[in-house]
Design a protein around this motif. Structure first.
Motif, PDB file in Angstrom:
ATOM      1  N   ASP A 123       0.846  -1.197   0.000  1.00 29.35           N
ATOM      2  CA  ASP A 123       0.000   0.000   0.000  1.00 29.35           C
ATOM      3  C   ASP A 123       0.878   1.242   0.000  1.00 29.35           C
ATOM      4  N   GLU A 124       0.445   2.259  -0.744  1.00 29.54           N
ATOM      5  CA  GLU A 124       1.204   3.501  -0.794  1.00 29.54           C
ATOM      6  C   GLU A 124       0.761   4.428   0.331  1.00 29.54           C
ATOM      7  N   TYR A 125       1.750   5.010   0.987  1.00 28.77           N
ATOM      8  CA  TYR A 125       1.506   5.967   2.058  1.00 28.77           C
ATOM      9  C   TYR A 125       2.239   7.260   1.731  1.00 28.77           C
ATOM     10  N   THR A 126       1.635   8.357   2.118  1.00 25.67           N
ATOM     11  CA  THR A 126       2.217   9.664   1.881  1.00 25.67           C
ATOM     12  C   THR A 126       2.797  10.185   3.181  1.00 25.67           C
ATOM     13  N   LEU A 127       4.089  10.480   3.165  1.00 24.52           N
ATOM     14  CA  LEU A 127       4.739  11.079   4.332  1.00 24.52           C
ATOM     15  C   LEU A 127       4.527  12.581   4.259  1.00 24.52           C
ATOM     16  N   LEU A 128       4.065  13.162   5.348  1.00 25.89           N
ATOM     17  CA  LEU A 128       3.757  14.583   5.395  1.00 25.89           C
ATOM     18  C   LEU A 128       4.241  15.168   6.710  1.00 25.89           C
ATOM     19  N   LEU A 129       5.001  16.251   6.626  1.00 16.55           N
ATOM     20  CA  LEU A 129       5.419  16.960   7.834  1.00 16.55           C
ATOM     21  C   LEU A 129       4.400  18.047   8.120  1.00 16.55           C
TER      22      LEU A 129
END
Length: 127
Positions: A14-20
């Motif tokens: 599954d693709e996950y988006t890293l976000l600060l």
């Protein structure tokens, strides 16, 4: 979410988006004393187990930010948050090395400042 503030990784297919986010920055500051100390902590971890634990924590934190934003905006279709245990079970140590690049990218994009200069008509050369 704009891609200029994120980096993507694949965990267990599954693709996950890293976000600060500001929330994540606050949690990182609480754990490390600030973003500037994060790199030192990851590179100078006393042992391999501790280094893996820190990377897993950071991946979980940053990936959950995009899920939390989604859940805030889509209350009718919330997504489950990742846990550190899920990240540990669905990844290999080789994956974690690859994720370091994505972590760095997400942190850089989340903290970069876009500086634009205005043209100053007083300094324009007239010919």
């Amino acid at each position: 979410m704009t891609t200029e503030r994120t980096a993507n990784i694949n965990i267990g297919g599954d693709e996950y988006t890293l976000l600060l986010t500001t929330k994540a920055t606050k949690e990182i500051a609480g754990r490390y004393g600030g973003l500037e100390n994060l790199g030192d902590k990851l590179m100078k971890s006393e042992n391999f187990e501790m280094a893996i634990g820190e990377i897993v924590w950071l991946i979980t934190l940053l990936a959950n930010q995009s899920i939390l934003v989604h859940n805030l905006k889509h209350k009718d279709s919330p997504k489950d948050l990742l846990t550190e245990e899920m990240v540990e079970l669905l990844t290999t140590p080789v994956d974690l090395a690859t994720y370091k690049v994505a972590i760095t990218e997400a942190l850089y994009k989340g903290t970069k400042r876009n500086v634009e200069s205005e043209s100053d008509s007083k300094n324009a050369v007239v010919e």
